[in-house]
Design a protein around this motif. Structure first.
Motif, PDB file in Angstrom:
ATOM      1  N   THR A 115      -4.129   5.392  -2.173  1.00  0.00           N
ATOM      2  CA  THR A 115      -4.602   4.187  -1.487  1.00  0.00           C
ATOM      3  C   THR A 115      -4.348   4.330   0.004  1.00  0.00           C
ATOM      4  O   THR A 115      -3.408   4.992   0.421  1.00  0.00           O
ATOM      5  CB  THR A 115      -3.848   2.942  -2.006  1.00  0.00           C
ATOM      6  OG1 THR A 115      -2.463   3.244  -1.980  1.00  0.00           O
ATOM      7  CG2 THR A 115      -4.279   2.572  -3.386  1.00  0.00           C
TER       8      THR A 115
ATOM      9  N   GLN B 183      -2.485  -1.383  -9.266  1.00  0.00           N
ATOM     10  CA  GLN B 183      -1.846  -1.463  -7.946  1.00  0.00           C
ATOM     11  C   GLN B 183      -0.728  -2.513  -7.921  1.00  0.00           C
ATOM     12  O   GLN B 183      -0.890  -3.592  -7.368  1.00  0.00           O
ATOM     13  CB  GLN B 183      -2.917  -1.760  -6.895  1.00  0.00           C
ATOM     14  CG  GLN B 183      -3.854  -0.575  -6.687  1.00  0.00           C
ATOM     15  CD  GLN B 183      -4.955  -0.860  -5.689  1.00  0.00           C
ATOM     16  OE1 GLN B 183      -6.059  -1.208  -6.088  1.00  0.00           O
ATOM     17  NE2 GLN B 183      -4.672  -0.710  -4.424  1.00  0.00           N
TER      18      GLN B 183
ATOM     19  N   ASP C 244       2.045   1.818  -3.447  1.00  0.00           N
ATOM     20  CA  ASP C 244       0.991   2.349  -4.319  1.00  0.00           C
ATOM     21  C   ASP C 244       0.642   3.798  -4.006  1.00  0.00           C
ATOM     22  O   ASP C 244       0.061   4.496  -4.825  1.00  0.00           O
ATOM     23  CB  ASP C 244      -0.244   1.443  -4.243  1.00  0.00           C
ATOM     24  CG  ASP C 244      -0.046   0.162  -5.050  1.00  0.00           C
ATOM     25  OD1 ASP C 244       0.729   0.209  -6.035  1.00  0.00           O
ATOM     26  OD2 ASP C 244      -0.635  -0.870  -4.707  1.00  0.00           O
TER      27      ASP C 244
ATOM     28  N   ARG D 288      -7.622   1.715 -12.043  1.00  0.00           N
ATOM     29  CA  ARG D 288      -6.513   1.755 -11.067  1.00  0.00           C
ATOM     30  C   ARG D 288      -5.551   0.602 -11.326  1.00  0.00           C
ATOM     31  O   ARG D 288      -5.950  -0.481 -11.744  1.00  0.00           O
ATOM     32  CB  ARG D 288      -7.063   1.650  -9.643  1.00  0.00           C
ATOM     33  CG  ARG D 288      -7.897   2.843  -9.257  1.00  0.00           C
ATOM     34  CD  ARG D 288      -8.640   2.579  -7.965  1.00  0.00           C
ATOM     35  NE  ARG D 288      -7.727   2.552  -6.842  1.00  0.00           N
ATOM     36  CZ  ARG D 288      -8.116   2.195  -5.615  1.00  0.00           C
ATOM     37  NH1 ARG D 288      -9.350   1.846  -5.384  1.00  0.00           N
ATOM     38  NH2 ARG D 288      -7.245   2.192  -4.626  1.00  0.00           N
TER      39      ARG D 288
ATOM     40  N   TYR E 275      -7.713  -5.316  -1.229  1.00  0.00           N
ATOM     41  CA  TYR E 275      -7.515  -5.574  -2.653  1.00  0.00           C
ATOM     42  C   TYR E 275      -7.630  -7.072  -2.968  1.00  0.00           C
ATOM     43  O   TYR E 275      -8.198  -7.467  -3.990  1.00  0.00           O
ATOM     44  CB  TYR E 275      -6.138  -5.051  -3.078  1.00  0.00           C
ATOM     45  CG  TYR E 275      -5.796  -5.271  -4.536  1.00  0.00           C
ATOM     46  CD1 TYR E 275      -6.453  -4.562  -5.540  1.00  0.00           C
ATOM     47  CD2 TYR E 275      -4.815  -6.178  -4.913  1.00  0.00           C
ATOM     48  CE1 TYR E 275      -6.134  -4.756  -6.874  1.00  0.00           C
ATOM     49  CE2 TYR E 275      -4.487  -6.374  -6.244  1.00  0.00           C
ATOM     50  CZ  TYR E 275      -5.150  -5.657  -7.217  1.00  0.00           C
ATOM     51  OH  TYR E 275      -4.843  -5.866  -8.527  1.00  0.00           O
TER      52      TYR E 275
ATOM     53  N   SER F 243       0.834  -1.206   0.000  1.00  0.00           N
ATOM     54  CA  SER F 243       0.000   0.000   0.000  1.00  0.00           C
ATOM     55  C   SER F 243       0.867   1.253   0.000  1.00  0.00           C
ATOM     56  O   SER F 243       0.552   2.232  -0.678  1.00  0.00           O
ATOM     57  CB  SER F 243      -0.905   0.005   1.232  1.00  0.00           C
ATOM     58  OG  SER F 243      -1.709  -1.140   1.220  1.00  0.00           O
TER      59      SER F 243
END
Lengths: 488, 332
Positions: free
Chosen positions: A217, A360, A74, A358, A225, A71
């Motif tokens: 994020t 990721q 991202d 998006r 996710y 995260s």
């Protein structure tokens, strides 16, 4: 205008330097996975049960820090990209931690030794995620060209598997003139010094050509996710179940020591297997052109299981060279299976981008990295449980190099662990694949839509550049037309 | 936020429980021995059930290749190994070939033992075909046959009758043929049954039991005893749990090699399925203590250290045939 998806972005230098970075990461993991347990128990004199508990705790720790790390990646927006900064700033600490792991701290008291062991090993896991996740994610953003990405993954994985064996080569060399303690320390120092250099070369050379989206994020998005992107979740479950095939390589030392009665045959079994796996990796891009990732996964899994079944039927009461040769055949698809999850991960990224806009990479590859660690822990647990069930007789530590008699039941069990058990249980990984939809025409449609979008974005970008607009980093999904624009 | 806190707390609880369970894992030696005895009692029931099955069987046969090795050039007097650490080929293992065949049909029994000795040099050391001491040079095979029909015991060596009469009158020591001295066949011709019977009375070896295990796989019941005895300096055998020179259990098991001659490790495993014993496996090894002078580089002093290593071992894997149309039991 040239088709974005067909244009070549990567140069020879990119393949070489990125593979060197992969070599470095694999050399460190090969050293830690292969020699850390014996270093802790035989050199530092720590009880195996304490080491086992530490490994287990570290997996729980990884279970939290890996998705959070993803995260973080991202959320990262820098002019160097979102992945490379972690690799650049993490490389040197990673090298230092590698050296610290193998310091022979024999003069420490037992409690201090444990504290040192916990701190350095947990740091190794943490810094390993900082450099490992970006390293896994870079091929997915290095080029919009799918074939180039496949080739980059494939080549770097082959070089990585050579890196993994570097500790074995160094140990064979040092063991001639050094004792165990100094051999491990020297291996730690050499690999710890080389790894950051190779990683930095890779990080400075490769570019992030697919730019991140503007969406931010949250830290816990990594966990979400996994459930939101169902195709990714299915792929992870399927890949988690492939840990059974790791039983094959993990059982080699038991097969050679207790069935063929010669531990030095380890290299005669491990090396052909590694070569076969490398060949499999090299074949992966060619096979990828004939079938999609899902088909490739199912085909390779069934091939691997059938070949293992053949080894089981031939049995172990044959000369070892026959078993070793048959295992070469059985290990060919393993190389493909090592590459396929990364190909599938890229498909799930494209699918998610197509669906939500998006992309990721950080979270995706952090969860893949976590999957690898959980698989490794499950493999150790399953192996230990089966060995106990098959009445494996552990050596008495009070006796030098004790090699106790193993029962016929135990020998048959070890051979089953090497062949039929992974052959049957491996097939479980195909079941989630029935629910995996990213194959055939569906994936082609997604890639066409993304291609159109990227071409359109690229044209918009050119227009903006022509209008001397300073806003080049803000559209939802951009392709870097001039690769130099993302240079450091 | 509340979710995150619960998640972190659960995680800490899990780690804490793991650490706590690790701390509590260390049972006292008395508790561990008590657990071993409890498990041994369970194994004893299954083991004796299997033994009863074999004792009741009227017709069966088995062939055993007996693997046996003895370190011929170990110096038992000074407790010194040959210089094998520098050169592994210095170890000279004496490994004769021995096979044992037993057949039983109702009251008749037949035993055939074949023995192929290894050629020895003037120092009584085994001779090898190669410099690496891997392949012994064998001399001619010798075969002894014993049959017991209607109370008459007959012994043949290489086809020539050596004895015929009541089995009690047969004295193998009066013959110089080695093949006749390997086993006391005239007392109990059924070698495997006699080994199995030794382990039937649990009370006589309970203190030697190191571990026992029972498994059931595809209707096969597998029972295993593992025992350790400490060999004192007078070559007296003491069960490990009664010995003053042995400490700890499992991975902590240790002995003071300077105070003992060695340890004897035995294990016997029986596999039974329904009303038949399918397999018996008997393994044994003697670990002898030895001393070694080690030069400490840092102070250039020679220090004597004591270790233990294998000097004798044997292995027998027996699979039974109860007679089928294709493969009937025959007494020659």
């Amino acid at each position: 205008m040239e088709n974005v998806a067909e244009k070549k972005y990567l140069k020879k230098k990119d393949y070489i330097t990125f593979s060197m970075a992969r070599f470095a990461a694999s050399a460190v993991s090969g050293l830690a996975q292969g020699y850390l347990l014996i270093f802790y128990t035989a050199v530092l004199g720590v009880k195996p049960v304490s080491v086992g508990i530490m490994f287990l705790i570290s997996k729980i720790f990884d279970g939290v820090d890996d998705p959070i790390m993803g995260s973080f990646i991202d959320k990262t927006r820098t002019r160097w990209g979102k992945l490379r900064p972690y690799l650049i700033f993490g490389a040197i600490p990673f090298g230092i931690i590698t050296i610290l792991l193998f310091l022979p701290i024999n003069s420490f008291g037992s409690e201090l030794k444990l504290v040192y062991m916990y701190v350095t090993y947990l740091l190794y896991g943490f810094v390993g995620s900082i450099v490992g996740v970006p390293l896994d994610g870079l091929p997915a953003v290095a080029s919009p060209n799918n074939d180039e990405r496949t080739k980059l993954i494939s080549i770097s994985r082959v070089v990585g598997s050579i890196g993994e064996q570097s500790a074995l080569v160094l140990y064979s060399l040092f063991a001639i003139f050094m004792n165990m303690k100094y051999s491990y320390m020297t291996m730690g120092i050499i690999i710890g010094l080389i790894a950051p250099v190779f990683m930095l070369m890779g990080a400075f050379s490769i570019k992030e050509r697919i730019k991140p989206t503007l969406d931010t994020t949250k830290l816990l998005d990594g966990f979400k996710y996994l459930f939101q992107n169902k195709q990714f979740g299915i792929m992870i479950i399927s890949n988690l179940l492939t840990f059974f095939r790791n039983l094959v390589s993990a059982s080699i030392i038991y097969v050679v020591s207790y069935i063929y009665g010669n531990g030095s045959l380890n290299i005669a079994f491990a090396l052909p297997g590694a070569v076969a796996a490398m060949l499999g990796m090299l074949f992966a891009p060619k096979l990828k052109k004939k079938m999609d990732a899902k088909q490739l996964f199912i085909f390779s899994t069934i091939f691997h299981s059938l070949a293992l079944l053949l080894v089981f039927i031939v049995g172990y009461k044959v000369p070892w060279i026959v078993t070793s040769a048959l295992m070469f055949l059985a290990m060919l698809p393993v190389g493909i299976l090592n590459v396929v999850p990364h190909l599938m991960a890229m498909d799930t990224l494209d699918y998610w981008e197509d669906k939500t806009g998006r992309r990721q990479e950080g979270v995706t590859f952090s969860i893949i990295s976590l999957r690898g660690k959980v698989s490794s822990a499950l493999k150790d647990f399953v192996l230990a449980s089966f060995l106990t069930y098959f009445m494996f007789s552990t050596p008495l530590t009070t006796i030098n190099d004790h090699s106790p008699w193993q029962l016929e039941f135990t020998q048959s069990g070890i051979f089953m662990l090497f062949t039929i058990i992974p052959a049957v249980l491996n097939l479980a990984s195909i079941i989630p694949m029935f629910f995996y939809k990213l194959s055939g025409n569906r994936m082609l449609d997604i890639q066409k839509r993304l291609q159109t979008k990227r071409e359109s974005d690229s044209e918009n970008l050119l227009e903006k550049l022509e209008e001397n607009s300073p806003e080049v980093f803000g559209s939802s999904q951009e392709i870097c037309v001039d690769s130099e624009s993302s240079d450091l | 936020m509340r979710r995150s806190i619960s998640f972190v707390l659960t995680l800490l609880l899990l780690i804490g429980s793991l650490l706590l369970s690790a701390c509590n894992a260390n049972l006292s030696e008395a508790e561990l021995i008590s657990n071993i005895h409890e498990e041994a009692n369970k194994t004893s029931i299954k083991y004796n059930e299997a033994l009863d099955l074999l004792t009741a069987s009227e017709e069966y046969e088995y062939t055993v290749d007996i693997y046996n090795e003895t370190l011929a050039n170990f110096d038992y007097t000074n407790k010194e190994m040959p210089n094998y650490k520098d050169n592994p080929e210095d170890k000279k293992w004496y490994k004769p070939k021995i096979t044992y065949y037993y057949a039983k049909i109702s009251g008749s029994e037949y035993v055939k033992i074949s023995f192929t000795d290894v050629q020895k040099d003037e120092s009584n050391m085994p001779m090898f075909e190669d410099e690496k001491n891997k392949n012994p040079i064998f001399i001619q095979e010798s075969i002894a046959e014993y049959s017991k029909t209607d109370g008459i015991f007959t012994v043949k060596v290489d086809g020539i009758i050596e004895f015929s009469g009541a089995s009690d009158d047969f004295d193998p020591s009066s013959y110089d043929k080695r093949v006749l001295q390997l086993f006391d066949v005239h007392i109990n011709p059924n070698l495997i049954l006699s080994i199995m019977k030794k382990y039937s009375d649990l009370s006589s070896f309970l203190d030697s039991v190191f571990s026992t295990q029972n498994r059931t796989l595809f209707a096969q019941k597998i029972s295993l005893y593992k025992t350790i005895d400490i060999i004192g300096n007078n070559n007296d055998y003491v069960p490990f749990s009664l010995s003053e020179n042995a400490e700890g259990l499992e991975e902590d098991f240790s002995v003071d090699w300077q105070l003992i001659n060695g340890i004897l490790i035995n294990n016997i495993c029986v596999t039974a399925k329904r009303d038949k014993v399918l397999q018996v496996e008997y393994n044994s090894e003697i670990i002898h203590s030895y001393q070694r002078s080690i030069n400490q580089i840092w102070n250039n002093e020679n220090v004597v250290s004591w270790f233990g290593d294998r000097v004798e071992a044997s292995k027998m894997v027996v699979e039974f045939n109860y007679g089928t149309n294709k493969n009937p039991v025959n007494i020659p």
